[in-house]
Each structure stands twice: as C-alpha cells, then as structure tokens.
Design a protein around this motif. Structure first.
Motif, short mmCIF file in Angstrom:
data_model
loop_
_atom_site.label_atom_id
_atom_site.label_comp_id
_atom_site.label_asym_id
_atom_site.label_seq_id
_atom_site.Cartn_x
_atom_site.Cartn_y
_atom_site.Cartn_z
N THR A 4 -24.12 -38.28 12.66
CA THR A 4 -25.30 -37.90 11.89
C THR A 4 -24.94 -36.66 11.07
O THR A 4 -23.97 -35.96 11.37
N PHE A 6 -24.68 -33.03 9.57
CA PHE A 6 -24.81 -31.68 10.14
C PHE A 6 -24.17 -30.67 9.20
O PHE A 6 -23.40 -31.04 8.31
N ASP A 7 -24.49 -29.41 9.43
CA ASP A 7 -23.84 -28.35 8.67
C ASP A 7 -22.65 -27.83 9.46
O ASP A 7 -22.62 -27.89 10.68
N TYR A 8 -21.71 -27.32 8.72
CA TYR A 8 -20.49 -26.80 9.34
C TYR A 8 -20.33 -25.36 8.93
O TYR A 8 -20.49 -25.01 7.76
N MET B 1 -25.52 -29.55 3.68
CA MET B 1 -24.82 -28.43 3.03
C MET B 1 -23.32 -28.74 2.97
O MET B 1 -22.71 -29.02 3.98
N THR B 3 -19.29 -27.96 2.22
CA THR B 3 -18.35 -26.87 2.42
C THR B 3 -17.22 -27.04 1.42
O THR B 3 -16.83 -28.17 1.13
N GLU B 19 -18.88 -32.93 2.78
CA GLU B 19 -20.00 -32.94 3.71
C GLU B 19 -19.46 -32.56 5.08
O GLU B 19 -18.31 -32.91 5.40
N GLY B 20 -20.27 -31.89 5.91
CA GLY B 20 -19.80 -31.46 7.23
C GLY B 20 -19.23 -32.60 8.04
O GLY B 20 -18.20 -32.48 8.70
N ARG B 21 -19.88 -33.76 7.98
CA ARG B 21 -19.49 -34.85 8.86
C ARG B 21 -18.31 -35.67 8.34
O ARG B 21 -17.88 -36.61 9.01
N LEU B 22 -17.81 -35.34 7.16
CA LEU B 22 -16.69 -36.13 6.62
C LEU B 22 -15.44 -35.90 7.47
O LEU B 22 -14.97 -34.77 7.62
#
Lengths: 283, 176, 785
Positions: A4, A6-8, B1, B3, B19-22
């Motif tokens: 899902t 999310f921010d990192y 968000m 990065t 994307e964070g989840r990539l």
C-alpha cells in the motif's frame, strides 16, 4: 506484489526517528535492512503510512569493545557481524550464527537490530543474544533504557520495544576466560529460518561447567532461555551423561510450535538433538 | 509523497522522483528499462532480482528505490566491459551454467559477491553461497562448474575443458 | 561431421548472460494498461454478488470486468477426450474465464481490474467486495468419489470425470496375481507438486482496431496451439488475424504448455478497451493458478514366481484432475501413464484400473515427465520392495526381468501388454554401466561397516523407460487427442547462402537455437554462424505443436531434416545444370556438389544465389530455395536409463543427505552432449525434489498451506551433490536423426531411485513403505515406530 502507499523518510538521528514515530501515532514503522518488514508490506500484512529509514544513522552502526562489553550497533548487518574479528575472538557464537542467517543477499542487507525488533519466532539472533547474556539498549521518548535479552522477547512477534522506541544497540558482556560458545541450527528446509536453533555459552572451571546459558529459537512462539537444561549442566563435567541429561531436560514447560515441517513432539526432540550437538561442539 | 533519489547504475548517474513503495527492482526494470534483473517470487526467496549495491549482492525486490539513494548499483547489464564478457559470464557460457536464462543474472551477481569475498571457493562453499538463488533448470551442477571456471580464470589457472573428455565417448551413430 | 556430436557452446547464451533476454514481462507497449485479477480466497464458495463500484471509482482504474461480463464466452477447452469404460464421453464441465456462480478452487478468477499502473490495479483490488458463501470442499481424489462428498460441478456425479482401464483382460491378471508365488503390495500417494518455473506466467493482449488484429505475448511452450485454441474454441477469433508470440520463456516444465484463462482474458479485455493489457502473475498467484503435477492415489500389486520373474501387475489408481480440465490433463493419467506400466520388464500380464476425479484444487496437468514418472515410481518401488521381501538383490532382480536387447532393425520392436511397441532398447546395458560407476560391491561393504557404527547408508535403483515424441497423429487421434502431434519446419536458404530455419518447436531453456543449428549446418556443410533458428512467433513460423514430452529434436528436428532434404534435392538439380552433369553423378559433401571422380564442383552459396538469380537455370524448375515440411513420426521414441542414488540418513533428525547420484541414460543419438547432460541434470534435480522435498499441502478446506517459497521446499544448490552421468547410445530406428529425447529422463528415473535408497538405508528398521516427500520428520517418525 505491491505494498500500500506510504511515505518514506530518512532519519538522521535517533531523536528525529523517535519524534517522527510519536507524530504518527502508531502509523509509522522503522525501516532497517527491510528484510523482515518489506516482504510483509508487499503481502499487505503491514500497511504503515510512514517508513522511517534508520539504517543510515551513523551512531547505530558498528562493533566496538567498551567497558567489558562488545557493543553492536542495531544497524550492523549480519555480514558485518560475520566478518568481525573482534566478535570472532571474543564471542564466536555471533559470527557462527551470522554466517547461517538467510543467504548472502540477506546477510548483506539485514541487520541485527531489525531482526531482534521484528522477533520472528524462528529468527536466529534471539537465541544468540539470550545465551550471550546481552543487554539490549532502547531509546524512547523518555530517554534510554536497557533490557536483559531474557526479558526482551515477550511473545509472538512482540518485544520490549514500544511503539515510539528505537532499538539502538546490543551490549554483549565479554565472556570470562574459559568460556566457549556455539550456535547449532536445524534450518526449515524452504525458508532456511531456524526450525530449531540452539545457542550455548559455557564457562568452564577446570573440567566442570561453572556457568552456562542456553537460548532456543524456533521452538516456541518466542525465543527463550532454558534454565532447566542449564541446571542439568551447572557444576557437572561436560560428559555424555550430563549432555544427555541437559537434552532430556530442555524445552520443558514451554508451548511448542507445530507446523507442516515439524510437529510438536518432533520439534521438542530436535531441541534436544541440537542442544546435544551444540554441547558436543564445545566438548 | 515522492522522494528524490540519486543513484549510479552501471556507471551512469540518474536522478529520479520515486514513490515510497516503488521497489528497487521495479525502478530498474520499469523506469530505467534494465530488464535483465528479474522477479521470480514475492518472498525474497528466489534471488532472480539480485544486483550489486555498493559492491554487495542484494535482492532488489526487498529494497525500496528510496533506500538506494546515494548508492552505486551494478546490474547484469553492467557486467561485460567493452564487449568483453566478465569471467563469470564466460564461465556460465563455457560450462553451460544456464538454460532458460531467467535465474542467470541473479546467479551471476551473487557469484560476483562470493568471488569478491572468497576468490577460490570450494564446491561446498559455492553451493552454500547460492543458498539464496533458485534455479529450476540446471540442477546447479553446471552453475557450480561455471563459478569455478570464473575463479580459475581470475587466478590465471588451467581450465579443464569438458570437450576433450567427451570426445572419447560414443556420441553419435548413424542410424541404420 | 563438424558440429553434430560436439558440445557446441550455446548461441542463445549471449543475450541471457548480458541481461538482454526478452521475456514477456519485459515487454512494454505504448498505451499499455495493467491487469490484476481478484481471486477467490475460498476453495468452494457460492458467489452471491460482486460489488466493484468503489474500485471503479479509484482514479486510474480503466475498467473492471467480472464473470458476468464473460458469461457468453464458453471458457478454455480440454484438448484430449477420454471415454468412460462403458463408452460414455468423459465429463467436461466448462472452465469459464471468470466465475459468476461459484468458485471451485482457491484462486478461481472472480474479477479483473485494469488500470493505468500495476499499483493502482492492486489498490483497486482491495476495494472489490465479493459476497461469498463458503461451501464444504473436497481435496483428496479417493475421497471425492465417495457418497456425500461435496460436488465440485453440480452436474458431475461422484466428481468422476471418467473411469478407464488398459492392459490384459482383468480376469487374466487377477489369476496371474492370485497364483503368484509372492505378491508385493504397496499403497501410496504420488504427491502433488508445483512445477515452479522461476519465471512466473505473464500475458499481454493487444487488439488493434485499425487493422482488426490481435496479438498475444505469452509465456507459452506452444504458441501456435494457444492461437488455435483461442481462435477455434475460447474466443472464436479469426485465426488469420491472431498473432501469438512466446518470446524468451523462463522455464516451463509442462506448466506453460496449457492454454490458460488469463491469455483469453487479456486479449478479450484489450478488445473491450482498445488498449494493450498486461497481466503478470505473482509467485503466490502461480501457486493458485499454474497447473500442478502428479497427485495419484494408488494400490499396486506385483506378482513374482519362485525364481523372481514378474508374472503379473495389477494397478488401481485415483487421479486428481483438480477443479477444471486443463488442456492435456485427461491424457496424463491414462495414455501417458497406463501405457508405461510394462516398464523395462517382461511382465506378461498387466492391468490398470483408473478413476479420474474433480476436486476443489487448482488443475493438475502435465509436469515434466507427465504420467511416466508416476508409472516408473510404482514399478520401481514394487520391484525394490519385492527384492527386499524375497531376500534378493534389487539389481539382480532387475537383470532377471529385463526385456532382452533389441535394436528395432534386425530385431523387431518390443510389443508391450499396454498398447505400445518399444523402438529399440538395451536395458541391461545401462544398469551394468551404472553399477560399474557406483562400485556396487564396495558400496555394499561400506554400508555393512557403516551399519555396525550406527551409520545409515542406502543405495537405490531405478531402471526406467519413457515414451517421448508422442505420435503419430492418426493413432493419438484415435485415443482422443483433439490435435495432431506432428511438427513443422521451414528452411529458407537466402540468396547469399545463409539459412533461416522456422521451427514449430519452442525453446524455453532447451537450447534449440544451438542444437538445431548444429544439425542444419552439418547437413548443408555451412558454418554454424550462417544458420539462424527462428521460433515462438506464429507470424514467422507457419505452424507448430510446440515443445513438451521431450519431442523437439525427435519430431521438430526431423521436420527440419525433411526440409533440408528438399533443399539438397533442388540444389542438386541446379548444380547438375551448372556443372553440366547428371544429378546422379553428383555427390554433396562439405557444402559443395562435386561431379564424382572429378574436381569439378560448385558451392552451396553459388547454388543458392543461382536459385534466386535464375539466369543460367534448369528448365521447368521454380526459382528460389525455401521449403516447408511437416513431420508426423511413425512411433513414439523410448529413451531409458538406470539411475542409482546413494544416501545417508541422520538417525537423530531423520534428515536424508543425497551423497551420490549416478545416472546412465540412453536417449539415442546425441547432437550436443553438453546440452543433453544439462537436461539430465535439471531433470534429476526435479525428480530428487519430489522424492525429498516437494509437495503441495492442501488442508481440508482446500487452502494450500505452503503456497510460497518460504513454505514449499525446492532443491537448492546445497541440497544436491554434483551428479555423475554417463550415456549409452541405442539409436532410434525410425527418425532420421536416430534421437529419442532427453528433457524428462532425469525426472522420471530419479524419484524412485532416491526413495529406494532411503528404504535401503532404513532396512534395519523393517520399514517397507514411506510417503513422499521423505521429509526429516517423516523419516524420523518411521524410525520411532
């Protein structure tokens, strides 16, 4: 497999990581090597809104000797432990265990702190930190505290690390002269996690066992210290007889896991076999 | 968000918003179109996605692209230099260490890490090092031979060619 | 010969080694969308409704389809009809592209989401609300036929697809068993396994409205068959407007032979939305949707006379076909299994009775070996157990019962009791060679010594035969095949003498681009580099039946040879004209035609150029040099071999360690020994995998409890020894190359060898039978009992 959204965020200090955890109110998770967390997120078993990457925080890395302890930073990788001369000399059980965790790729990326905080009941490190008598240092919103490894694993995938805490280092007492340690493991054939893992540290006084500590993983829903088996050895010579007595006494009074690789009685049997093998190694 | 990441891949520098989840493997495959790195499972088990990150073998399906910020990455596409195969690539060819080719890039990248740490591994050490890489075609026999070939080649030793031995055996009879 | 018989390094390796392979999931088309399939989490459940409204509202979702949308489409067909014993046609319930009434196995497709990215498609799947009503499930084949068992298909009584028998009259076999001096009886499960090619399946459908044309890229072992089934059955598409491409394919092992629902879905959906649609399976999804293998429950009896000669074999088997009929599922337990029960022995009376059933599990179909490993397993376990029970040496007992050597030319082929005629064989030869390699007597001594010291060592044998290159078409047609089983090949000689070969075989690891080129280059006397092998694209290759059943070289290679013969025949006519000689006065060698007894000659490239620039040219001869052929074999081919496993069992843990594995295989003539050995190695690993590690475990609710690589054990590098392989050559008498096939041999022979070795190790415990896989706990537990 897609996690899902999310921010990192990369944290640059432990304090920053803690404040990010606090501000997300249970919806953030710490990312170390990612080898326990990311697979669960791909399967959508975990869906945090924020991942806080703590793997680059310098103070959490490295292995050093300090005040009679070997301090292992939480973000130290299995590979770094496996190739540490200091540990090889002073606490070889750590090196032995690190070499049989996962595979090359996992060892390059996975960290001891990440593994301990995840507390997979079949992970290797829990048995080792228990048998070494290590203390685990945790930083939280109210400052730092240390927890004995024995008390660290509180249940199935649960530990003494709270929601807004960061596990920062592992403090392994340098074993006294005459000490020996080893880790014996029967891998689950598919995942290579421990079906049974047994870590033993012995201190000998002449030919008698003056002190010993035994940690098991893979056997129950959390790693545990086996005081029954320890009692069977303390003050005894390390002989076929005492080793058998320890094996007979081990894994008693704990809830033993059962799955398609090992039913309860077979797992209990294996615990005895691998305790024996560990002790034979140390003879 | 999203990065921003800066990475060097096979000697080329890239800056991208991710994307964070990539996952890193999808960044390489879908964004950079380096499709030599493969995905064979979803549990970090098969090793088909193995690449080198800062010189170390890593499963790129278990690493976020975001985590690779600042890293130097090498994929299978970066192994051959100036049209000359890397000794491991050559070994896999000479010793028939591949069949369908799907696990091969991951095998080679893992083997590269092994030989970096241990330039002259025994059969047993090679087999242990391949613990994180599945091959369903070769039964691993020739993969072990391929890695030994590369190790021998790097130390400039004699390489035993299979052909000499084979020519003594009956190979082909004209059907009657 | 310059190339044939040599370990030529593979030409395809360059692209795979440099990351330039082109697998289906590597392909990106302009405007491509991504599909995610919502699948049933229940093995058996009524579907009361599917609410897709919330998912459809997610930004980036292009379309959502459900079973309701594809209800007019009949579903994917089965390619082989087997009749009941009483002559009735087998039960053939539809296999819909997506279900709307009820789900029949975990993973049954319920809805298809198409989105701008795979992330969005996956996110939307969580928003689809399916109202399931769970029903009791049935997973075991023997249980499924019992009264009161849940019905997988409401209109299939007792879940029975068909019953079937083969062999001598039942009474004769009963009498032989009853009057036998000794009868060995075994009851066992040949457990279900997952093929697990490391490349997961994928498919891209691309409909182009402007030219009314469909393209399917798919991970297939036989793209033409997929095109035929899509056109003639599943979607009724105009076949001439359909192109199916199977690019580089990352292993198949049988599981990519079949025409899957997803192939039809992506094509159909692409037509609906007029954009390309890509679907790529996750590994977890593969465990739920790729056809699996084996899954027999068997009672087997073998009768012996006083000397140990086999006098009869009686088999009763339940075969699990899963929830739906996969493309070739029905022929696997019958014509690929029952027909192999003669093995390599002179057994005079054989009968098999078999019942094939539906269960709430994913479909079962051909997996490397397909039927033949099941037959070999029961024969080889019976004969070893017989030896144990009668106090005979298992190798001796085999020598006593082998069919004597025959070459199929001087001596006729061997007629079996189960409908086949073996082509040529020397079964004692391979076992003799294997025993030499093992050092049998020494091993027995070591074993004896070991036993005294509590070391459990064991040796196990397997002498197998298989039937490959399944054919001829007329025969298989009479047995129920709904397709021909020939192969096509086109050899196009280009004007400059370079050669393009278009083959209907498909390489997904077998190395055809090298082996086939070796044949062509030698036959034409040209350099290997001048030959290009083209495969896997229905637009390039006229037709093809694909690659499975170890058929490519025996059938596809023979088709190539046929076309080459035509090239040479025409070339000779042109050469005769140019050399002003009669065709009969010419000989062709090393790439040129020479007038016998002279030094007058003309080269291949000169002739090909003349064929395309026909200025000085024979009268009444067409220009050009391009020939197609279809080759329909006269018979199957019958590779065979002897496998020997040596194991050690850890008494404390039950863990089995495979110490050595010796394999002597006879696959007929060998074009490329390196590639043949590679095929054997890989086959061994999979067969050993079944013996020691692999099994799909379904719970009583039909949930696969080990559907991931964390739970399903496949052999890794450190589970296996280096193999000791050798070969014997008994050429196939009925195809032009004399080849038999090597793809499945390793898998077929190795499984019983390993199990027999473990049984031998455990002999002091008096154990006769153990269930596969021989996991540590199983072995330990038997030692306790």
């Amino acid at each position: 497999m897609v996690a899902t959204s999310f921010d990192y965020q990369k944290a640059t200090s432990v304090e920053q990581a803690i404040s990010l955890l606090q501000s997300h109110d249970g919806d953030a998770k710490l990312l170390a090597g990612g080898h326990s967390l990311i697979p669960t997120m791909k399967l959508r078993l975990n869906s945090p809104a924020l991942l806080i990457d703590v793997s680059k925080i310098e103070e959490l890395r490295g292995i050093r000797e300090e005040d009679g302890h070997i301090v292992i930073g939480a973000m130290t990788t299995h590979y770094e432990i496996a190739s540490s001369d200091l540990l090889a000399k002073k606490a070889p059980m750590f090196v032995e265990a690190a070499k049989v965790i996962g595979d090359i790729q996992v060892r390059n990326k996975g960290t001891i702190g990440g593994s301990l905080a995840h507390a997979d009941p079949a992970a290797d490190w829990p048995a080792v930190v228990i048998a070494s008598g290590a203390k685990i240092k945790i930083h939280g919103p109210d400052g730092a505290r240390t927890v004995d490894a024995d008390d660290f694993f509180t249940g199935f995938y649960t530990t003494a690390v709270g929601e807004n805490d960061v596990l920062t280092s592992i403090h392994v007492p340098v074993p006294p002269k005459g000490s020996k340690s080893t880790y014996a493991k029967f891998p689950q054939p598919a995942s290579r996690y421990a079906l049974v893992g047994c870590a033993v540290q012995l201190t000998m006084d002449g030919n008698k066992v003056s002190d010993c500590s035994i940690g098991f993983t893979g056997v129950s829903d959390a790693a545990f210290r086996d005081s029954n088996a320890e009692a069977a050895l303390k003050g005894k010579e390390l002989s076929g007889e005492s080793i058998q007595a320890a094996a007979d006494a081990c894994a008693d009074g704990v809830d033993i896991m059962s799955d398609h690789f090992a039913s309860e009685d077979y797992r209990k049997h294996l615990a005895g076999v691998f305790l024996k093998r560990a002790l034979e190694n140390l003879k | 968000m999203a990065t921003t990441i800066n990475v060097s891949v096979n000697g080329k520098k890239y800056q991208d918003e991710v994307e964070g989840r990539l996952l890193l493997v999808h960044y390489l495959r879908d964004k950079l179109r380096l499709t030599g790195t493969h995905v064979g499972c979803d549990t970090s088990s098969c090793g088909a996605c193995t690449i080198l990150v800062d010189g170390k073998a890593v499963k790129s399906c278990t690493m976020l692209a975001a985590q690779a910020d600042g890293a130097t990455i090498k994929t299978i596409e970066g192994m051959a230099e100036k049209g000359k195969l890397h000794p491991l690539q050559e070994g896999f060819k000479e010793k028939h260490g591949l069949q369908c080719g799907f696990c091969t890039p991951g095998m080679i990248m893992t083997a590269a890490n092994l030989l970096e740490d241990n330039p002259h591994p025994s059969d047993e050490e090679i087999r242990h090092a391949l613990e994180g890489n599945f091959c369903r075609c070769t039964g691993y026999h020739n993969i072990v031979e391929a890695i030994k070939y590369a190790a021998d080649k790097s130390k400039g030793g004699d390489i035993e060619h299979a052909d000499a031995k084979e020519l003594e055996k009956p190979l082909f009879e004209v059907p009657s | 010969m310059t190339y044939i018989g040599k370990s030529v390094k593979r030409v395809e390796d360059q692209r795979f080694l440099t990351g330039k392979g082109n697998y289906t999931d590597d392909i990106v088309l302009p405007g491509m969308t991504y599909a995610y399939i919502v699948r049933s989490p229940y093995a058996h459940a009524k579907i009361n409704g599917v609410d897709t409204s919330e998912a459809a509202a997610l930004e980036g979702v292009v379309a959502i389809f459900t079973g309701e949308d594809v209800k007019e489409i009949g579903g994917v067909p089965c390619g082989w009809q087997v009749n009941f014993k009483n002559g009735d046609t087998m039960k053939e319930p539809p296999h819909p592209l997506m279900v709307r009434d009820k789900a029949r196995h975990v993973g049954d497709a319920v809805a298809m989401i198409i989105a701008e990215s795979k992330e969005i498609a996956r996110d939307a799947a969580d928003l689809v609300d399916v109202d399931y009503e769970e029903l009791p499930a049935v997973v075991n084949a023997a249980e499924a036929v019992k009264d009161g068992a849940p019905l997988v298909h409401d209109d299939v009584p007792k879940n029975m697809c068909y019953d079937w028998e083969l062999g001598n009259p039942k009474e004769e076999v009963d009498a032989a068993i009853e009057s036998a001096h000794h009868v060995t009886t075994l009851e066992f499960v040949n457990q279900r396994v997952a093929p697990n090619p490391i490349e997961p399946r994928a498919a891209i459908g691309h409909f182009e409205a402007a030219r009314d044309h469909y393209t399917l890229y798919t991970t297939s072992q036989n793209p033409h068959l997929t095109r035929l089934l899509l056109s003639a059955f599943t979607l009724g598409l105009p076949e001439h407007k359909v192109r199916v491409v199977a690019p580089d394919v990352g292993g198949g092992f049988g599981s990519k032979i079949f025409h899957y629902t997803e192939e039809a879905l992506v094509i159909w959906a692409s037509q609906q939305i007029e954009r390309p649609v890509k679907w790529t399976s996750d590994r977890s999804e593969a465990f739920m949707t790729d056809a699996q293998g084996r899954d027999h429950v068997t009672k087997a009896e073998m009768g012996f006379d006083e000397e140990g000669n086999i006098v009869g074999l009686r088999i009763n088997t339940f075969a699990n076909l899963g929830a739906y009929l996969s493309t070739f599922s029905t022929c696997v337990p019958t014509w690929l299994h029952g027909t192999l029960l003669q093995g390599v022995y002179t057994t005079p009376k054989i009968h098999i009775d078999l019942t094939a059933v539906f269960t709430n599990t994913v479909a079962v179909d051909a997996y490397r070996g397909a039927g033949r490993p099941e037959a070999t397993y029961l024969l080889e376990r019976l004969i070893d157990t017989g030896a144990l029970e009668m106090g005979m040496d298992p190798a001796d007992l085999r020598f006593k019962n082998f069919i004597p050597p025959f070459d199929g030319v001087e001596q006729e082929g061997y007629m079996t009791q189960v409908a086949l005629q073996y082509d040529s064989g020397n079964y004692e030869g391979v076992l003799k060679r294997a025993l030499e390699m093992v050092g049998y007597e020494n091993f027995r001594k070591e074993q004896e010594e070991g036993r005294k010291n509590g070391k459990l060592m064991g040796i196990g044998f397997s002498t197998y035969i298989e039937a490959c290159g399944i054919a001829p078409s007329a025969v298989v047609g009479s047995l129920g095949a709904r397709a021909g089983l020939y192969e096509s090949a086109q050899v196009r000689v280009q004007p400059t003498g370079k050669v393009s070969v278009y083959t209907g075989s498909h390489s997904h690891g077998q190395g055809h681009e090298t082996t086939f080129a070796q044949v062509v280059a030698d036959k034409l006397g040209i350099p290997l580099e001048d030959v290009e092998i083209v495969h896997g694209d229905s637009e390039a290759v006229a037709f093809g039946m694909g690659t499975y059943g170890s058929r490519s070289l025996a059938v596809g290679g023979s088709a190539i040879v046929k076309s080459i013969d035509k090239v040479l025949e025409k070339g000779a006519k042109i050469a005769a004209h140019k050399l002003e000689a009669a065709v009969d006065d010419l000989e062709f060698a090393e790439g040129k035609w020479t007038v016998k007894g002279t030094d007058k000659s003309i080269g291949f490239a000169d002739i090909s150029l003349t064929a395309y620039v026909p200025h000085d040219y024979p009268e009444n001869l067409e220009p050009g040099m391009d020939f197609s052929s279809f080759y329909d074999p006269a018979n199957f081919t019958y590779p065979f071999g002897a496998h020997v496993a040596m194991v050690e069992v850890d008494k404390d843990t039950g863990k089995v360690t495979l110490k050595r594995f010796v394999a002597v295989d006879d696959v007929g003539n060998v074009i490329n020994p390196m590639i043949v050995e590679g095929q054997i190695h890989g086959g061994l690993a999979q067969g050993i995998g079944q013996a020691l590690f692999e099994e799909t475990i379904y719970d009583e609710n039909g949930q696969l409890i080990n559907g991931s690589y964390m739970d399903y054990t496949m052999p890794r590098a450190d589970d296996l020894p280096s193999f000791e392989v050798d070969r014997q050559v008994t050429p196939c008498p009925h195809n032009p190359l004399g080849v038999k096939g090597a793809g499945e041999a390793g898998t077929i022979g190795s499984t019983p060898a390993v199990v027999n070795a473990v049984m031998d190790a455990l002999k002091p415990f008096g154990i006769k039978n153990l269930a596969m896989p021989l996991t540590p706990e199983r072995v330990w537990r038997y030692m306790q009992e």
